[in-house]
Design a protein around this motif. Sequence first.
Motif, short mmCIF file in Angstrom:
data_model
loop_
_atom_site.label_atom_id
_atom_site.label_comp_id
_atom_site.label_asym_id
_atom_site.label_seq_id
_atom_site.Cartn_x
_atom_site.Cartn_y
_atom_site.Cartn_z
N LEU A 130 4.43 -7.36 -3.67
CA LEU A 130 2.94 -6.88 -4.03
C LEU A 130 2.00 -7.87 -3.50
O LEU A 130 1.02 -7.66 -2.92
N ALA A 179 1.75 -8.35 0.13
CA ALA A 179 1.06 -7.11 0.62
C ALA A 179 -0.24 -7.54 0.36
O ALA A 179 -1.13 -7.06 1.60
N LEU A 180 -0.83 -7.59 -0.55
CA LEU A 180 -1.93 -8.05 -0.72
C LEU A 180 -2.71 -8.99 0.07
O LEU A 180 -3.89 -8.87 0.32
N VAL A 225 -3.17 -7.44 3.50
CA VAL A 225 -4.32 -6.29 3.69
C VAL A 225 -5.50 -7.04 3.38
O VAL A 225 -6.52 -6.73 4.05
N TYR A 226 -5.69 -7.87 2.40
CA TYR A 226 -7.25 -8.43 2.11
C TYR A 226 -7.48 -9.83 2.78
O TYR A 226 -8.40 -10.61 2.50
N TYR A 271 -5.12 -5.74 -9.62
CA TYR A 271 -6.34 -4.93 -9.18
C TYR A 271 -7.61 -5.12 -9.79
O TYR A 271 -8.73 -5.46 -9.11
N THR A 312 -7.35 2.41 0.47
CA THR A 312 -6.67 1.18 0.69
C THR A 312 -5.23 0.97 -0.05
O THR A 312 -4.27 0.32 0.59
N ILE A 359 -1.50 -0.77 1.26
CA ILE A 359 -1.00 -1.70 0.22
C ILE A 359 0.44 -1.23 0.11
O ILE A 359 1.40 -2.03 -0.05
N THR A 363 2.73 -1.40 3.24
CA THR A 363 2.90 -2.94 3.17
C THR A 363 4.02 -3.45 2.33
O THR A 363 4.94 -4.19 2.72
N TYR A 364 3.67 -3.01 1.06
CA TYR A 364 4.51 -3.49 0.15
C TYR A 364 6.01 -3.02 0.20
O TYR A 364 7.23 -3.97 0.23
#
Length: 403
Positions: A200, A203-204, A207-208, A300, A314, A318, A321-322
């Motif tokens: 996770l 993945a974050l 994404v970010y 989060y 989003t 996430i 991707t995770y």
Amino acid sequence: MSDFYQNGIITNFHNLTDRPVEDLEADLMRFSRKRPMSLILPSLYSELEGPALKNIVDELAQVPYLSEIVIGLDRADRDQFEHAKEFFSHLPQHHRILWNDGPRLRALDEELTEHGLAPMEAGKGRNVWYCSGYVQSSGIAEAVALHDCDIVTYDRGLLARLIYPVAHPQFNYEFCKGYYSRIAQGKLNGRVARLMVTPLIRALKKVYGPLPYLDYLDSYRYPLSGEFSMRTDVLADIRIPSDWGLEIGVLSEVHRNYSTKRLCQVDIADAYDHKHQPLSEEDALGGLNRMSLDIAKAMYRKLATLGVEIHGETFRTIKATYYRIALDLIETYYNDAVMNGLTVDRHSEEAAVELFASNIMDAGSAFLDNPRDKPFIPSWNRVQSAVPDLLERMHEAVELDNQ
């Protein structure tokens, strides 16, 4: 011996397990003259009846450098509290039990509720929070360690390694996190850390984009360990979650308050095993199911406080991707296990990932649906501002309970 793990965000101490515990304790005895030490043990009454805690108490009885042991006792009636006092009575150190379900501490909790300052739900976070308040009220210690009460492989060297970095008078570390190999009975353990938290975080990051906070979390070898130590001044200003996000919440708070040069992690055990939580696929309020949900929400919330804009769509990205990263890691874990003669049930690993992926979405929905949610227990600095004499009265209540 130390190194800088991954991108060098926090100092990593390893190979302390090679040093005899007697040598570590001799050092800590010297340190204790300048920096007295305390230990917090958050416990359910049921753990007094389990296989681990009696051995933990027997090991702690041999520890020469602790000035104080604080036991937080949950889910105990009066007879069980009296039994707990007998259970811990052969500890030679100064020790006190917080009977969290007793009338005195319940009255203080109700007073805090009237001020909007009490923990919102029962659990480990609430237990630890009250214990940390008592440590501040006693004024005995300058360094404090915390570990769980279900460690079946416990020996007193674990505590010595854990508290050493924050107890050394010439070190400037404010906080130390313990880590260890999660291998027991020929299997890889630590499913939530391996299969949920690590993928996770990564993945974050995809994404970010790269964020210092995510790099920081990713630098911990076992971010979900229940073992950490700190200077007692840290306790006054941290806000911790009352749910299963406790460990991630504590890491987030010390990152908020201190330079990463003041934070470290240490290898505390060659072997570590404890009570394993069930996956609880059918029970969203239990086991690893609930744990993974609370951890995702904690992440989060922290990202939102850093100014990251989080939208409903989003979470689909996430999750996808995770899921891909987690499946790739399962392949890596399987290969690693085979090379080392260990077993991994790939079916159960993938089932866990599917549950965690669903919870990543559910946690996102819960986060967006409750914008006024107050997940953190207030800091003790705020409590003392609102009720200046509460810590003094808590200390008196605990003393009366322990007579």
